[in-house]
Design an enzyme around this catalytic site. Sequence first.
Site, PDB file in Angstrom:
ATOM      1  N   SER A   1       0.863  -1.182   0.000  1.00  0.00           N
ATOM      2  CA  SER A   1       0.000   0.000   0.000  1.00  0.00           C
ATOM      3  C   SER A   1       0.900   1.232   0.000  1.00  0.00           C
ATOM      4  CB  SER A   1      -0.847   0.002   1.277  1.00  0.00           C
ATOM      5  OG  SER A   1      -1.454   1.255   1.497  1.00  0.00           O
TER       6      SER A   1
ATOM      7  N   TYR B   1      -2.585  -0.847  10.425  1.00  0.00           N
ATOM      8  CA  TYR B   1      -2.574  -1.044   8.964  1.00  0.00           C
ATOM      9  C   TYR B   1      -1.244  -0.593   8.384  1.00  0.00           C
ATOM     10  CZ  TYR B   1      -4.016  -0.901   4.056  1.00  0.00           C
ATOM     11  OH  TYR B   1      -4.091  -1.107   2.689  1.00  0.00           O
TER      12      TYR B   1
END
Length: 253
Positions: free
Chosen positions: A144, A157
């Site tokens: 990501s 995350y």
Amino acid sequence: MAHDFTGKVALVTGAGGGIGRATAEALAAAGASVVVGDVSAKGGEETVALIAAKGGKASFVRCDVSQEADVAAIVDHAVSTYGQLDIAVNNAGVDPEVAPAAQWKLEDFDRIHAINTRGVFLCMKAEIAAMQKAGGGAIINVGSFASVSGVVNKPAYTASKHAVLGLTRAAALQYGREGIRINAVCPGGVKTAILVDNVGTSAEAEAAVAAAHPIGRAGESQDIAEAILWLASPASGFVLGHGLVIDGGLSAQ
Ligand SMILES: NC(=O)c1ccc[n+]([C@@H]2O[C@H](COP(=O)([O-])OP(=O)(O)OC[C@H]3O[C@@H](n4cnc5c(N)ncnc54)[C@H](O)[C@@H]3O)[C@@H](O)[C@H]2O)c1
């Protein structure tokens, strides 16, 4: 460049929707036999049906990537059904976290790491063993922009996606000489269920996401699938241990 994966066998986790589905469809359209893995049987079966409707080859295996037995079973399925494993896309991931510091939750941390980090670890372990038998292969992990930047309110995350890049680099160094190329893609905001869960579907939210990306729009799943196919192909033959950022300039700011 159009890729030709005829005769190749690919495994895509989290292929029941979003980036994973777009990648599975693109791999099948380029000739690969695709094993579609997901915790969601509904989403996974839909992906297989979409591929079959276009004449492609695919099969679904329910797989929770945080469970070692599920991961072993899906890799076994690829080898026993199609003969070998050439390409693996470790894409399954979750992002349920909005946590101002005082409200950081241990259960969020553990669940996110179980799927995003432990899942990639378990998948690579089983996939590499299969690829060693096949004499090589390509693994693409889905990180990501949170692999290369901090994201406010998303400590677990962000840590999990930094870990994906760390796992990618360590494994790439270990297996590059055996012909197993391991890389990652690091997407910006992409219009999938994860993004909708995070920001909603209002016109204001969509405009804000578009404005956050210097290119002026959010990503499409196909933007990411395109880069994954390149990393799976011989065209990227000298690329190893790389985290390819595909984020419309988000992390360049
Ligand atoms: N959409 C974005 O903005 C964005 C940005 C950066 C990175 N990513 C990453 O891209 C990947 C794909 O996400 P997406 O955006 O397509 O979201 P998505 O929710 O559409 O797809 C994720 C898929 O993973 C599956 N999944 C969830 N937990 C699983 C598990 N334990 N085992 C197997 N499958 C599981 C879900 O059922 C779903 O089909 C994720 O790793 C995500 O972190 C997405």
